[in-house]
Design a protein around this motif. Structure first.
Motif, mmCIF file in Angstrom:
data_model
loop_
_atom_site.group_PDB
_atom_site.id
_atom_site.type_symbol
_atom_site.label_atom_id
_atom_site.label_comp_id
_atom_site.label_asym_id
_atom_site.label_seq_id
_atom_site.Cartn_x
_atom_site.Cartn_y
_atom_site.Cartn_z
ATOM 1 N N ALA A 21 0.796 -1.230 0.000
ATOM 2 C CA ALA A 21 0.000 0.000 0.000
ATOM 3 C C ALA A 21 0.829 1.281 0.000
ATOM 4 O O ALA A 21 0.283 2.359 -0.243
ATOM 5 N N GLY A 22 2.128 1.193 0.270
ATOM 6 C CA GLY A 22 2.968 2.386 0.239
ATOM 7 C C GLY A 22 2.469 3.480 1.152
ATOM 8 O O GLY A 22 2.085 3.237 2.293
ATOM 9 N N HIS A 23 2.443 4.706 0.651
ATOM 10 C CA HIS A 23 2.018 5.852 1.453
ATOM 11 C C HIS A 23 0.508 6.044 1.468
ATOM 12 O O HIS A 23 0.012 6.988 2.084
ATOM 13 N N GLY A 24 -0.241 5.189 0.761
ATOM 14 C CA GLY A 24 -1.696 5.255 0.826
ATOM 15 C C GLY A 24 -2.349 6.121 -0.224
ATOM 16 O O GLY A 24 -3.573 6.298 -0.221
ATOM 17 N N ARG A 25 -1.561 6.662 -1.183
ATOM 18 C CA ARG A 25 -2.129 7.555 -2.181
ATOM 19 C C ARG A 25 -3.128 6.836 -3.087
ATOM 20 O O ARG A 25 -4.212 7.357 -3.376
#
Length: 386
Positions: free
Chosen positions: A93-97
């Motif tokens: 998901a990384g930073h959620g962007r």
């Protein structure tokens, strides 16, 4: 060359090589570089994606990418008979962007679905949870977090859709080479403070079996990658998904093209501050290491696991069929000036154009479980939509 202190991780890998008899498979070296707790590329703090990171993804181009995935998710929910609850899982998901763009779209396009869903974020770097909370501040009552081990272990059971963007290319891969004596694997050894390679018999029969399953014969001298972890990951996903879809976005090819004779050196590459590097043994833990995805194996293994191919194709085909032109017209209508409208067109072209854009480099695979003959947006003939 910029000096980067990678001595801690380098020392850990050297110790590991010594403990294991003087060598480790390249897959184990790559796993340490990317995922060693607190020190690996994906498990240490710091921005990896975007202008401040090392590479761009479709998420960074424009929020319309997430909106179009959101449109398709709305259609998935409809063809499944509008189940409630409905779970989305974003793996990597990384930073959620991307999650924020998807949820923004679902909330706008289908409030009933939005009210019934939970989005579960799965991410290897725990420090990103706070960044995700900030980006997803408007949606926190719809968001939950899960450890990657729950997905791999098959304990995160759900009905809905799991999606990922540029995840599988980051899985540690074995590297092999076809020699006059047969298939050999690349092992990593210590060489002073650095590393060296050694070719030897494969560490597992799964490597030779991999090529037999997809009917591929490497050319003499050809080197390439085998992503056994992609199959293991898909097995975990299949155990978790009770009914619904898996949507995979990544760069890669079907196996005849991925392992064709034109690719004598495989696809392994490193990324550091928006430049392509070819040496995985420098900047240990500070540069990304990737390889292209073998979509043939994902499709074949998926069929064995009950994940049936619903659609596979280039990113531009998916985006056009999912409604890119409608989104473009809406954005242009809302633009205040002609200059702004031109800028929007140029940005969105990057998502669909080949040769320097992302349109055909990236592929999208949609797999279905327990959903017969789904009529998804991506399955429309987009050439007849206009």
């Amino acid at each position: 060359m910029e000096q980067i202190d990678d001595s801690r991780l380098r020392g850990i890998i050297h110790d590991r090589i010594k403990e294991r008899g003087g060598r480790i498979p390249f897959a184990d070296f790559m796993a340490a570089c990317l995922y060693e707790p607190g020190l690996g590329y994906y498990t240490s703090p710091g921005r990896k994606v975007g202008a401040e990171g090392d590479f761009y993804t479709s998420i960074n181009v424009h929020r319309v990418f997430g909106r179009l995935i959101g449109r398709e998710i709305c259609r998935m929910w409809e063809v499944m008979g509008c189940p409630a609850p409905f779970t989305l899982v974003e793996a990597g998901a990384g930073h959620g962007r991307l999650a924020a763009d998807v949820l923004d779209a679902v909330r706008e396009l289908n409030p009933e679905l939005y009210a019934s869903l939970t989005l579960r974020l799965v991410e290897a770097e725990p420090s990103l949870a706070e960044a995700q909370r900030q980006v997803l501040a408007e949606h926190l009552d719809r968001v939950a977090w899960n450890d990657p081990a729950e997905l791999m272990g098959g304990t995160l059971t759900f009905t809905g859709c799991l999606y990922s963007n540029e995840l599988i290319d980051s899985f540690p891969t074995h590297v092999v080479e076809m020699t006059p004596a047969g298939l050999r694997e690349v092992f990593v050894t210590a060489d002073g403070d650095g590393f060296a390679e050694q070719l030897d018999l494969p560490s597992t029969p799964d490597l030779a079996d991999y090529f037999r399953r997809i009917d591929v014969n490497l050319q003499p001298g050809q080197r390439t990658e085998i992503n056994l972890n992609a199959c293991r990951w898909l097995e975990g996903v299949a155990r978790c998904l009770e009914r619904g879809f898996v949507l995979t976005v990544d760069y890669g090819f079907l196996s005849p093209e991925l392992y064709g004779p034109m690719r004598q050196n495989g696809t392994l590459l490193c990324y550091f501050r928006h430049t392509i590097q070819e040496d995985p043994y420098q900047r240990v833990g500070h540069q990304d290491i990737t390889s292209h995805v073998d979509f043939t194996t994902l499709i074949l293994r998926g069929e064995e696991l009950g994940l049936h191919k619903a659609w596979f194709g280039e990113q531009y085909r998916f985006l056009m069929a999912a409604g890119l032109m409608e989104e473009l017209m809406a954005l242009e209508a809302a633009a205040a000036t002609e200059e702004e409208r031109i800028k929007i067109r140029l940005v969105l072209k990057k998502l669909v154009l080949p040769e320097g854009g992302m349109g055909d480099t990236f592929k999208i695979l949609v797999q279905a479980k327990g959903v017969e003959n789904p009529r998804l947006l991506c399955m429309r003939d987009w050439s007849k939509l206009f």
